[in-house]
Design a protein around this motif. Sequence first.
Motif, PDB file in Angstrom:
ATOM      1  N   ARG B 187     -10.141  12.347   7.678  1.00 60.13           N
ATOM      2  CA  ARG B 187     -10.176  11.890   6.077  1.00 60.13           C
ATOM      3  C   ARG B 187      -8.465  10.987   6.317  1.00 60.13           C
ATOM      4  O   ARG B 187      -8.591  10.201   5.585  1.00 60.13           O
ATOM      5  CB  ARG B 187      -9.883  12.730   5.431  1.00 60.13           C
ATOM      6  CG  ARG B 187     -11.656  13.046   4.885  1.00 60.13           C
ATOM      7  CD  ARG B 187     -11.594  14.639   3.807  1.00 60.13           C
ATOM      8  NE  ARG B 187     -11.438  13.878   2.653  1.00 60.13           N
ATOM      9  CZ  ARG B 187     -12.346  14.449   1.941  1.00 60.13           C
ATOM     10  NH1 ARG B 187     -13.715  13.907   1.934  1.00 60.13           N
ATOM     11  NH2 ARG B 187     -11.727  13.982   0.402  1.00 60.13           N
ATOM     12  N   VAL B 194     -12.734  15.740  10.954  1.00 62.32           N
ATOM     13  CA  VAL B 194     -14.563  16.333  10.382  1.00 62.32           C
ATOM     14  C   VAL B 194     -15.038  16.239  11.524  1.00 62.32           C
ATOM     15  O   VAL B 194     -15.903  17.725  11.850  1.00 62.32           O
ATOM     16  CB  VAL B 194     -14.876  15.040   9.310  1.00 62.32           C
ATOM     17  CG1 VAL B 194     -16.198  15.624   8.654  1.00 62.32           C
ATOM     18  CG2 VAL B 194     -13.800  15.053   8.723  1.00 62.32           C
ATOM     19  N   ASP B 257     -20.470  21.934   5.704  1.00 63.04           N
ATOM     20  CA  ASP B 257     -18.842  22.983   5.132  1.00 63.04           C
ATOM     21  C   ASP B 257     -18.656  21.668   3.464  1.00 63.04           C
ATOM     22  O   ASP B 257     -19.700  21.628   3.021  1.00 63.04           O
ATOM     23  CB  ASP B 257     -17.786  22.545   6.700  1.00 63.04           C
ATOM     24  CG  ASP B 257     -16.990  21.051   6.259  1.00 63.04           C
ATOM     25  OD1 ASP B 257     -17.210  20.656   5.250  1.00 63.04           O
ATOM     26  OD2 ASP B 257     -17.382  20.585   7.220  1.00 63.04           O
ATOM     27  N   LEU B 258     -17.699  22.585   3.515  1.00 69.19           N
ATOM     28  CA  LEU B 258     -17.583  23.049   1.290  1.00 69.19           C
ATOM     29  C   LEU B 258     -17.499  21.107   1.138  1.00 69.19           C
ATOM     30  O   LEU B 258     -17.948  20.370   0.148  1.00 69.19           O
ATOM     31  CB  LEU B 258     -16.013  23.022   1.146  1.00 69.19           C
ATOM     32  CG  LEU B 258     -15.775  23.378   0.001  1.00 69.19           C
ATOM     33  CD1 LEU B 258     -17.177  24.357  -0.732  1.00 69.19           C
ATOM     34  CD2 LEU B 258     -14.495  24.277  -0.251  1.00 69.19           C
ATOM     35  N   HIS B 259     -17.590  19.913   2.007  1.00 68.89           N
ATOM     36  CA  HIS B 259     -16.743  18.858   2.025  1.00 68.89           C
ATOM     37  C   HIS B 259     -17.499  17.902   3.067  1.00 68.89           C
ATOM     38  O   HIS B 259     -18.120  16.879   1.366  1.00 68.89           O
ATOM     39  CB  HIS B 259     -15.431  18.250   1.932  1.00 68.89           C
ATOM     40  CG  HIS B 259     -14.013  19.305   1.621  1.00 68.89           C
ATOM     41  ND1 HIS B 259     -14.086  19.052   0.460  1.00 68.89           N
ATOM     42  CD2 HIS B 259     -13.701  20.055   1.992  1.00 68.89           C
ATOM     43  CE1 HIS B 259     -13.090  20.379   0.514  1.00 68.89           C
ATOM     44  NE2 HIS B 259     -13.108  20.328   1.113  1.00 68.89           N
ATOM     45  N   HIS B 260     -18.340  18.836   3.182  1.00 69.41           N
ATOM     46  CA  HIS B 260     -19.380  17.180   4.425  1.00 69.41           C
ATOM     47  C   HIS B 260     -20.780  17.918   4.820  1.00 69.41           C
ATOM     48  O   HIS B 260     -20.481  19.061   5.473  1.00 69.41           O
ATOM     49  CB  HIS B 260     -18.901  16.378   5.671  1.00 69.41           C
ATOM     50  CG  HIS B 260     -17.057  16.252   5.230  1.00 69.41           C
ATOM     51  ND1 HIS B 260     -16.142  17.715   5.645  1.00 69.41           N
ATOM     52  CD2 HIS B 260     -16.440  15.554   4.992  1.00 69.41           C
ATOM     53  CE1 HIS B 260     -15.086  17.366   5.329  1.00 69.41           C
ATOM     54  NE2 HIS B 260     -15.502  15.872   5.277  1.00 69.41           N
TER      55      HIS B 260
END
Lengths: 162, 284
Positions: B187, B194, B257-260
């Motif tokens: 990011r 990622v 996961d938490l973000h993706h």
Amino acid sequence: MDERIITIEVNGKQYRLKVPVRENLADFLRHRLHLTGTHTGCEHGVCGSCTILLDSRSVRSCLILAVQCDGRSVRTVESLADAAGKLDPLQDAFSRHHALQCGFCTPGVLMTLVELRENADPSEINEDMIREKLSGNLCRCTGYQGMVDAALETLSRPDKRL
Amino acid sequence: MKAAGFGYHRPETMAELLTLLADLPDARIIAGGQSLMPMMNFRVAMPQHLVDIEKIDGLDSINLRDGTLQIGAMVRQADALASPVIKKNCPVLADAIAYIGHQQTRNRGTVGGSLCHLDPASEIPLVCALLDAQLYIASRRGTRMMNFRDFADAPLTTSLAEDEILTRIDLPICDPDTRHGFGEYARRSGDFAVVAVATHLRFAGETITEARMAFAGLGAIQARADRLEMFATSQKLSPALIDKLAQEAAQMPAESDLHHDADYKRHLAACLLREVLERILRHG
């Protein structure tokens, strides 16, 4: 508590002090030597505000223990201006280019750029390289343009400037 | 945000180190400390003893021997990145290291430390998975060698025993018939990947005779994608093959996961693989 006596050179001065082994270098500099120019921001190696030079290489002082610096040499932002308060050319350029607002990140940014000044050939220093080096220093108010301008003016050859 | 107390040890010889590792309860080795120190500051890690290996000689050399690139576990990432020997003989490793953190963390962080920390998104384990790195492990009981696949047990977990230390990483050197690629999406510059991809292709003329493709960030551990490798082997590298491989990559197993979420990661994997292979196709 486990403690050790360490010998350390900071900004050209020798110190011999007893430190708890769990104390990191940033806290050692700030609390024992009262060199509060080195700032602690995130304390887990992300923000870069505690960047100092250890044996002339930039490192996060929150991620190294003072005891690990026994016998080594440290330079902090306090080493840049001379005793009469005359600013280092980088600091002077920062001032002229409005490269800081709150100034919290500035000591780390300056030490990162000092490493670049001492290690890279001025003919190779360009904007991309400066931005790559500064990617390890978070600034949340000024933005990076002023820093890049100041660094280009001070560190690079005229043909590499904007 | 301060580390809890611990006992600090700084052995000066390998023998002294191995004795400490065998005798001390709950000891952690600190190499460059760029992962362990944050964990200790957060008190996610609270080892009773810290064993600092910085003073031990012979762990920070880079050598070429018997067609193998031998990298000492304590080689700093910044030194590996600047090494002409690594750039020439294992360019994929140099490309990968450029993505690790920042100058200030690469100046301290080590090749072996990153391997032993074994973050599932990290670059050095990805290159070790790609090239089937051979790892040298020492303890008072002797030395042994193991393949990266046997070393990497689970995220953040190696198969090293408590009294063991990783001393050296051996990688095969690339030759004129091989082409490699590395791609990563994070990011922000220097953040954890990622998804990252590394490829190593061997050609006979235009035909791929050996295909290796490995990914980080999709699953629990950096691993090669056997199915993709199978599709590429014995084929000509062409836009049509790249399309097919990218389509296959978009179907690979992935963990959210938490973000993706998994779909997004698969999409990234396909895009990165395409980018890397197109670069090889363009530049030969």
